[in-house]
Design a protein around this motif. Structure first.
Motif, PDB file in Angstrom:
ATOM      1  N   GLN A  43      28.726  42.624  50.153  1.00  0.00           N
ATOM      2  CA  GLN A  43      27.559  42.923  49.318  1.00  0.00           C
ATOM      3  C   GLN A  43      27.193  41.725  48.449  1.00  0.00           C
ATOM      4  OE1 GLN A  43      28.936  46.400  47.243  1.00  0.00           O
ATOM      5  NE2 GLN A  43      28.146  47.820  48.777  1.00  0.00           N
ATOM      6  N   ILE A  44      28.203  41.008  47.973  1.00  0.00           N
ATOM      7  CA  ILE A  44      27.953  39.848  47.108  1.00  0.00           C
ATOM      8  C   ILE A  44      27.488  38.655  47.922  1.00  0.00           C
ATOM      9  CG2 ILE A  44      28.993  38.224  45.474  1.00  0.00           C
ATOM     10  CD1 ILE A  44      31.042  40.505  44.882  1.00  0.00           C
ATOM     11  N   VAL A  45      28.217  38.352  49.012  1.00  0.00           N
ATOM     12  CA  VAL A  45      27.924  37.163  49.806  1.00  0.00           C
ATOM     13  C   VAL A  45      26.570  37.256  50.480  1.00  0.00           C
ATOM     14  CG1 VAL A  45      28.661  35.836  51.815  1.00  0.00           C
ATOM     15  CG2 VAL A  45      30.352  36.624  50.167  1.00  0.00           C
ATOM     16  N   GLU A  46      26.182  38.474  50.905  1.00  0.00           N
ATOM     17  CA  GLU A  46      24.940  38.630  51.632  1.00  0.00           C
ATOM     18  C   GLU A  46      23.723  38.718  50.730  1.00  0.00           C
ATOM     19  OE1 GLU A  46      25.492  42.007  54.080  1.00  0.00           O
ATOM     20  OE2 GLU A  46      27.036  41.061  55.332  1.00  0.00           O
ATOM     21  N   TYR A 101      40.955  41.075  34.603  1.00  0.00           N
ATOM     22  CA  TYR A 101      41.609  39.858  35.062  1.00  0.00           C
ATOM     23  C   TYR A 101      40.709  38.636  34.867  1.00  0.00           C
ATOM     24  CZ  TYR A 101      44.362  43.559  37.143  1.00  0.00           C
ATOM     25  OH  TYR A 101      45.113  44.698  37.333  1.00  0.00           O
ATOM     26  N   GLY A 102      40.444  38.335  33.606  1.00  0.00           N
ATOM     27  CA  GLY A 102      39.711  37.119  33.293  1.00  0.00           C
ATOM     28  C   GLY A 102      38.205  37.219  33.368  1.00  0.00           C
ATOM     29  N   HIS A 103      37.646  38.426  33.420  1.00  0.00           N
ATOM     30  CA  HIS A 103      36.181  38.548  33.453  1.00  0.00           C
ATOM     31  C   HIS A 103      35.620  38.407  32.047  1.00  0.00           C
ATOM     32  CE1 HIS A 103      32.179  39.702  34.668  1.00  0.00           C
ATOM     33  NE2 HIS A 103      32.163  40.606  33.688  1.00  0.00           N
ATOM     34  N   HIS A 104      34.781  37.398  31.833  1.00  0.00           N
ATOM     35  CA  HIS A 104      34.181  37.155  30.526  1.00  0.00           C
ATOM     36  C   HIS A 104      33.024  38.136  30.297  1.00  0.00           C
ATOM     37  CE1 HIS A 104      36.602  33.614  30.179  1.00  0.00           C
ATOM     38  NE2 HIS A 104      36.049  33.050  31.244  1.00  0.00           N
ATOM     39  N   LEU A 105      32.999  38.740  29.141  1.00  0.00           N
ATOM     40  CA  LEU A 105      31.999  39.755  28.836  1.00  0.00           C
ATOM     41  C   LEU A 105      30.824  39.193  28.047  1.00  0.00           C
ATOM     42  CD1 LEU A 105      34.355  42.671  27.735  1.00  0.00           C
ATOM     43  CD2 LEU A 105      33.142  42.455  29.917  1.00  0.00           C
ATOM     44  N   THR A 106      29.621  39.628  28.420  1.00  0.00           N
ATOM     45  CA  THR A 106      28.453  39.363  27.599  1.00  0.00           C
ATOM     46  C   THR A 106      28.480  40.343  26.424  1.00  0.00           C
ATOM     47  OG1 THR A 106      27.062  40.958  28.778  1.00  0.00           O
ATOM     48  CG2 THR A 106      27.148  38.708  29.662  1.00  0.00           C
ATOM     49  N   MET A 148      43.070  27.488  46.656  1.00  0.00           N
ATOM     50  CA  MET A 148      43.564  26.547  45.645  1.00  0.00           C
ATOM     51  C   MET A 148      42.446  26.066  44.739  1.00  0.00           C
ATOM     52  SD  MET A 148      46.545  24.280  47.512  1.00  0.00           S
ATOM     53  CE  MET A 148      45.769  24.006  49.101  1.00  0.00           C
ATOM     54  N   LEU A 149      41.327  25.686  45.329  1.00  0.00           N
ATOM     55  CA  LEU A 149      40.215  25.163  44.532  1.00  0.00           C
ATOM     56  C   LEU A 149      39.568  26.251  43.683  1.00  0.00           C
ATOM     57  CD1 LEU A 149      38.696  22.818  47.246  1.00  0.00           C
ATOM     58  CD2 LEU A 149      39.834  22.092  45.136  1.00  0.00           C
ATOM     59  N   VAL A 150      39.419  27.442  44.254  1.00  0.00           N
ATOM     60  CA  VAL A 150      38.844  28.556  43.489  1.00  0.00           C
ATOM     61  C   VAL A 150      39.735  28.894  42.297  1.00  0.00           C
ATOM     62  CG1 VAL A 150      38.386  31.052  43.562  1.00  0.00           C
ATOM     63  CG2 VAL A 150      37.464  29.556  45.332  1.00  0.00           C
ATOM     64  N   ASP A 151      41.045  28.782  42.465  1.00  0.00           N
ATOM     65  CA  ASP A 151      41.963  29.060  41.367  1.00  0.00           C
ATOM     66  C   ASP A 151      41.659  28.178  40.160  1.00  0.00           C
ATOM     67  OD1 ASP A 151      44.118  30.112  39.948  1.00  0.00           O
ATOM     68  OD2 ASP A 151      45.557  28.732  40.829  1.00  0.00           O
ATOM     69  N   TYR A 152      41.378  26.898  40.395  1.00  0.00           N
ATOM     70  CA  TYR A 152      41.056  25.990  39.292  1.00  0.00           C
ATOM     71  C   TYR A 152      39.736  26.377  38.627  1.00  0.00           C
ATOM     72  CZ  TYR A 152      44.822  22.655  40.068  1.00  0.00           C
ATOM     73  OH  TYR A 152      46.060  22.075  40.145  1.00  0.00           O
ATOM     74  N   VAL A 153      38.714  26.649  39.428  1.00  0.00           N
ATOM     75  CA  VAL A 153      37.406  27.009  38.857  1.00  0.00           C
ATOM     76  C   VAL A 153      37.499  28.326  38.106  1.00  0.00           C
ATOM     77  CG1 VAL A 153      35.023  27.642  39.393  1.00  0.00           C
ATOM     78  CG2 VAL A 153      36.095  25.712  40.567  1.00  0.00           C
ATOM     79  N   PHE A 154      38.181  29.312  38.691  1.00  0.00           N
ATOM     80  CA  PHE A 154      38.317  30.619  38.048  1.00  0.00           C
ATOM     81  C   PHE A 154      39.043  30.488  36.719  1.00  0.00           C
ATOM     82  CE2 PHE A 154      40.108  34.788  37.258  1.00  0.00           C
ATOM     83  CZ  PHE A 154      39.114  35.646  37.657  1.00  0.00           C
ATOM     84  N   ASN A 155      40.054  29.636  36.661  1.00  0.00           N
ATOM     85  CA  ASN A 155      40.875  29.471  35.464  1.00  0.00           C
ATOM     86  C   ASN A 155      40.209  28.596  34.412  1.00  0.00           C
ATOM     87  OD1 ASN A 155      44.002  27.777  34.752  1.00  0.00           O
ATOM     88  ND2 ASN A 155      43.161  29.540  33.723  1.00  0.00           N
ATOM     89  N   LEU A 156      39.594  27.481  34.839  1.00  0.00           N
ATOM     90  CA  LEU A 156      39.102  26.472  33.896  1.00  0.00           C
ATOM     91  C   LEU A 156      37.588  26.280  33.901  1.00  0.00           C
ATOM     92  CD1 LEU A 156      41.871  23.777  34.496  1.00  0.00           C
ATOM     93  CD2 LEU A 156      41.759  25.480  32.672  1.00  0.00           C
ATOM     94  N   GLY A 157      36.894  26.882  34.862  1.00  0.00           N
ATOM     95  CA  GLY A 157      35.437  26.818  34.853  1.00  0.00           C
ATOM     96  C   GLY A 157      34.832  25.758  35.745  1.00  0.00           C
ATOM     97  N   ILE A 159      36.386  40.362  42.118  1.00  0.00           N
ATOM     98  CA  ILE A 159      35.866  39.852  43.389  1.00  0.00           C
ATOM     99  C   ILE A 159      34.554  39.106  43.175  1.00  0.00           C
ATOM    100  CG2 ILE A 159      34.944  40.539  45.639  1.00  0.00           C
ATOM    101  CD1 ILE A 159      37.005  42.839  45.591  1.00  0.00           C
ATOM    102  N   GLN A 160      33.665  39.657  42.355  1.00  0.00           N
ATOM    103  CA  GLN A 160      32.404  38.980  42.048  1.00  0.00           C
ATOM    104  C   GLN A 160      32.658  37.609  41.432  1.00  0.00           C
ATOM    105  OE1 GLN A 160      30.037  41.575  39.570  1.00  0.00           O
ATOM    106  NE2 GLN A 160      30.223  43.279  41.011  1.00  0.00           N
ATOM    107  N   ASP A 161      33.615  37.532  40.513  1.00  0.00           N
ATOM    108  CA  ASP A 161      33.913  36.266  39.845  1.00  0.00           C
ATOM    109  C   ASP A 161      34.527  35.261  40.811  1.00  0.00           C
ATOM    110  OD1 ASP A 161      32.940  37.302  37.493  1.00  0.00           O
ATOM    111  OD2 ASP A 161      34.908  37.802  36.658  1.00  0.00           O
ATOM    112  N   LEU A 162      35.344  35.726  41.751  1.00  0.00           N
ATOM    113  CA  LEU A 162      35.931  34.825  42.738  1.00  0.00           C
ATOM    114  C   LEU A 162      34.861  34.275  43.681  1.00  0.00           C
ATOM    115  CD1 LEU A 162      39.212  36.756  43.624  1.00  0.00           C
ATOM    116  CD2 LEU A 162      39.046  34.586  42.374  1.00  0.00           C
ATOM    117  N   VAL A 163      33.925  35.122  44.088  1.00  0.00           N
ATOM    118  CA  VAL A 163      32.827  34.666  44.946  1.00  0.00           C
ATOM    119  C   VAL A 163      31.971  33.631  44.205  1.00  0.00           C
ATOM    120  CG1 VAL A 163      30.698  35.369  46.105  1.00  0.00           C
ATOM    121  CG2 VAL A 163      32.769  36.738  46.374  1.00  0.00           C
ATOM    122  N   ALA A 164      31.704  33.884  42.908  1.00  0.00           N
ATOM    123  CA  ALA A 164      30.928  32.926  42.115  1.00  0.00           C
ATOM    124  C   ALA A 164      31.680  31.605  41.981  1.00  0.00           C
ATOM    125  CB  ALA A 164      30.631  33.509  40.733  1.00  0.00           C
ATOM    126  N   ALA A 165      33.002  31.665  41.786  1.00  0.00           N
ATOM    127  CA  ALA A 165      33.812  30.446  41.696  1.00  0.00           C
ATOM    128  C   ALA A 165      33.808  29.701  43.021  1.00  0.00           C
ATOM    129  CB  ALA A 165      35.241  30.799  41.289  1.00  0.00           C
TER     130      ALA A 165
END
Length: 206
Positions: A10-13, A83-88, A141-150, A110-116
């Motif tokens: 649903q997210i990717v498409e 699990y690390g989802h930043h709230l508005t 590996m690369l998504v882990d860095y983006v998810f953790n540090l932006g 899952i949404q945050d991982l796809v965005a990362a």
């Protein structure tokens, strides 16, 4: 896992805005040991990877009370849930009152991982001048860095090591740090988890 795949699809498409002509990829000589891309996939989001991220981000399940998830303070000063989802601000107001179910929290993850993942491939395309094919393990590996540090901007050598599957170089470059209470410190726990998960000699990089 079918439920996870449905959320990912649903997210990717979802339709993405077309890039302006000036952002088209320029012809470029591909660096050695790097493959040009097919369409990046979301196959990196396995149940095992979700479990790893959940443990790395919130092993003690902070904010989980009486079967619901509620906001908890982020080290940067904002609010997270799950699990690390930043709230508005608007999300915080609603969630602080009613909380979220386990499924809603996992959907956010899952949404945050796809965005990362999209950020990873945007960075890779800009860095190398071409879209590259990455294995699911490289994506993880690369998504882990983006998810953790932006972002990946502070780790160009580690990015290159991952893209080239250079385990020796990864072992020298993987450690991350962050500014905590005004001082830069190594994130020792996350570094250890990452090394155990991805850099063990027994772990395949495929």
């Amino acid at each position: 896992m079918q439920r996870v795949k449905k959320v990912i699809d649903q997210i990717v498409e979802a339709p993405q805005p077309a890039l302006p002509a000036k952002q088209a990829v320029r012809p470029h000589v591909t660096p050695p040991a790097i493959q040009r891309a097919v369409q990046p996939s979301s196959s990196f989001i396995t149940q095992d990877y979700l479990d790893y991220i959940k443990t790395a981000e919130n092993r003690s399940r902070v904010g989980f009370e009486k079967g619901r998830w509620y906001p908890h303070k982020d080290p940067s000063g904002g609010w997270n849930v799950g699990y690390g989802h930043h709230l508005t601000d608007s999300e915080y107001q609603s969630i602080s009152k009613y909380g979220l179910s386990n499924q809603e929290v996992e959907n956010f993850l899952i949404q945050d991982l796809v965005a990362a993942h999209r950020k990873v491939h945007d960075y890779i395309t800009k860095k190398y001048g071409v879209k590259l094919h990455l294995t699911p393990k490289q994506d993880q590996m690369l998504v882990d860095y983006v998810f953790n540090l932006g972002s990946l901007s502070s780790f160009p050598k580690m990015v290159d090591a991952i893209v080239r599957s250079d385990r020796e170089k990864m072992g020298k470059e993987y450690k991350r740090s962050a500014v905590i209470n005004g001082k830069r410190k190594e994130i020792t726990g996350r570094n250890t988890q990452f090394a155990n998960k991805f850099l063990s000699q027994a772990e395949s990089l495929a």
